[in-house]
Design an enzyme around this catalytic site. Structure first.
Site, short mmCIF file in Angstrom:
data_model
loop_
_atom_site.label_atom_id
_atom_site.label_comp_id
_atom_site.label_asym_id
_atom_site.label_seq_id
_atom_site.Cartn_x
_atom_site.Cartn_y
_atom_site.Cartn_z
CD GLU A 242 3.08 -2.46 9.01
OE1 GLU A 242 2.11 -2.27 8.50
OE2 GLU A 242 3.72 -3.52 9.27
CB THR B 134 4.28 2.67 16.03
OG1 THR B 134 2.93 1.99 16.84
CG2 THR B 134 3.78 2.73 14.73
CB SER C 88 0.17 6.20 9.17
OG SER C 88 0.74 6.04 10.49
#
Length: 618
Positions: free
Chosen positions: A445, A425, A497
């Site tokens: 990722e 991220t 997430s």
């Protein structure tokens, strides 16, 4: 803007001396690697998505009209260019993201996904651009022939881990409603930099040094490394003609030029044709992807803040507000030590609350299109009565590994997910001249994603990296008794997430108070929580809050950022029964906060000293 609940958080913590805290932050040493002395609990400690690359002191940036905070100066410059041209916050965020694909490819890019929180001055909108599992994939995708899950490295490197990218469709959908500049205009900075070149940064170089798997992809090897296989040195002028050509195609043809045709065909070819670990992504998966409009979760917190975050499949907002709600039930009169850092007594309460929140997260949170919320409503996990009940489990000493609660007293049919790495991220925060705001966390990722680079079918050097988002599903989809995990892989499903893009409002007048977020895998939850507590309860500005040492717990050992806490803090936590590990916790916080006390008001921006980010604006 829907408010699901209000948390009664009790007495405000007493602020410590700001001067002492400033001194502590200014003298903070550069973080260095500090491996855990006891690795027996390694499975309960999420690996860090990206390693450290040093500590650079950052000022707080004061702006009057607009501001953009991003993880790389060139990306922030692109956002600033759009804002100066009269673009909206959304326009700026798109321009930033396109440049990040080029200059920070290890973290995010056009073949990844994102969660977008948008404020148009009247309403908060949450748009889900998370990747989806291919239609041909099933829950056993990451199981070996003997029925045991693959190791994380076995699962992630190659086509098996690649999900259907959602970023470009999501950004295009958002632009139709919130964009002010033409779509093609937003691509100009990234195309220009791709063609003319940019200097390879110290952080990208360090990530290349630290990651051996990226060399396994011929396209990436030819782009990032020299003829001897060594990472290109810092300052190398790096051009990416393949990415420039793909961006020109998407600028002209919209997201369809990415999700269909030669670009999509090349992505699928590389995924399905991977030499050692082929995947199942198809051109039909690409063509059929659709973003989701979600209902944001807005939580009234403290005397006057309303914190709005992303709902499931993100666990970020729920976990952050569970922790803050539970810790505030305790009568902690003083949170900071004499040097202005969180003390052992407060960290003891926080870590126990974190363990409780992560137990609930592992049990319940998954894609809401596949998994029902506990008690039929995600608000049940943040109900004040439920948090008060959970807070009763927090004691004067560590309560150890926590179990999930029963919100609404409704038992679940799912097994808790086991611990596994979560990564990736970058974060973008923007406020435009009209007061509109974006908080967007974006990802491929893990560092360098699936370690597959696509040239989009152009045949040119460079390109963009593919995500490995499917490894955010439970690698082991069922427990020993065969009970399914909520976050197991299913066709078309979006993986859970930790991304926590956040917008904060002042309930007294309804004005936007802050936009913030961070990369960092599961630790994102702690980075955002730290920033909220430090700015509201401890009276710090956003830059001071971001620079504070990081800390956290994931229903296991309590983690402190290496070398940034006094020895007495770890000793105090151990005396209270905690297993304490000191680790690099490489956040990448980007935040912009209203400063009503300053002459003329305006905004104050902050960027994490642990990464390359900056704030631009005027």
């Amino acid at each position: 803007m829907k408010t699901f609940f209000s948390l009664d958080l009790g007495p405000r913590l007493l602020p410590a001396s700001l001067a002492l805290l400033l001194a502590a932050c200014a003298s903070a040493p550069q973080p260095v690697a500090n491996p855990a002395k006891d690795v027996s609990h390694a499975a309960a400690i999420p690996q860090q998505p990206e390693g450290p690359s040093g500590w650079t002191h950052k000022p707080a940036w004061g702006m009057q009209r607009f501001a953009v905070a991003a993880a790389n100066p060139l990306a922030a410059d692109a956002g600033y260019e759009m804002l100066r041209a009269g673009g909206s916050a959304l326009d700026a965020a798109i321009a930033v993201q396109l440049v990040l694909t080029l200059v920070e490819p290890q973290s995010s890019g056009i073949a990844g996904g994102a969660f977008l929180m948008h404020w148009d001055g009247q309403q908060v909108t949450a748009i889900d651009g998370r990747e989806t599992a291919p239609a041909a994939a099933g829950e056993g995708l990451f199981l070996k022939p003997d029925g045991k899950p693959m190791s994380y490295t076995q699962a992630v490197v190659g086509g098996r881990s690649v999900g259907t990218p959602g970023l470009m469709r999501m950004l295009e959908q958002a632009h139709r409603k919130y964009g002010a500049l033409p779509w093609a205009r937003l691509f100009k900075p990234a195309i220009r930099l791709s063609e003319n070149g940019f200097e390879l940064s110290a952080r990208m170089h360090q990530m290349l040094v630290m990651d051996p798997q990226i060399k396994t992809d011929p396209q990436a090897l030819a782009y990032f490394f020299d003829a001897k296989g060594a990472p290109l040195p810092v300052g190398t002028l790096l051009r990416n003609p393949a990415l420039a050509e793909v961006l020109r195609m998407v600028a002209k043809g919209g997201s369809e030029a990415f999700m269909r045709g030669p670009v999509a065909a090349d992505i699928v070819r590389r995924v399905r044709g991977h030499a050692s670990n082929p995947g199942l992504l198809s051109e039909a998966d690409m063509a059929g992807y659709s973003p989701k409009l979600r209902e944001p979760i807005c939580t009234d917190w403290r005397e006057y803040w309303r914190v709005c975050g992303f709902p499931p499949p993100s666990s970020g907002h729920i976990a952050v507000m569970q922790m803050l709600g539970m810790t505030a039930q305790q009568n902690a009169a003083q949170a900071l030590d004499a040097s202005g850092l969180p003390n052992a007594a407060w960290l003891n309460l926080y870590a126990q609350a974190a363990n409780l929140a992560f137990a609930d997260r592992a049990q319940y949170v998954a894609d809401p299109d596949f998994v029902a919320a506990p008690a039929g409503d995600w608000a049940s996990l943040l109900a004040p009565d439920y948090l008060r009940q959970r807070a009763l489990l927090i004691g004067p000493r560590s309560s150890g590994v926590a179990k999930a609660g029963l919100p609404g007293q409704l038992k679940t049919a799912y097994a808790p997910q086991g611990a596994q790495p979560e990564h990736g991220t970058s974060h973008i925060s923007v406020i435009d001249a009209e007061g509109r705001a974006v908080s967007m966390t974006t990802t491929i990722e893990t560092v360098f994603g699936a370690r597959i680079m696509s040239d989009g079918g152009t045949g040119l050097r460079g390109g963009f990296l593919l995500n490995n988002q499917l490894t955010d599903f439970a690698l082991n989809p069922r427990d020993a008794s065969g009970q399914p995990v909520a976050n197991r892989l299913e066709p078309g499903k979006r993986p859970r997430s930790s991304m926590a893009p956040t917008l904060v409002f002042d309930r007294r007048d309804g004005r936007l108070a802050m936009t913030l977020g961070s990369p960092g895998g599961a630790a994102i939850i702690h980075y955002v929580a730290k920033t909220l507590v430090a700015t509201h309860d401890w009276g710090l500005d956003v830059q001071q809050a971001i620079a504070l040492p990081n800390f956290g717990a994931f229903n296991g050992p309590t983690l402190l950022e290496s070398d940034l806490f006094p020895a007495s803090t770890a000793a105090g936590l151990r005396a209270l029964g905690h297993e304490v590990l000191e680790r690099d916790l490489t956040s990448g916080l980007q935040a912009i906060m209203r400063r009503p006390a300053a002459p003329g008001g305006g905004w104050l921006g902050g960027a994490d000293p642990r990464r390359e980010g900056v704030v631009r604006g005027e």
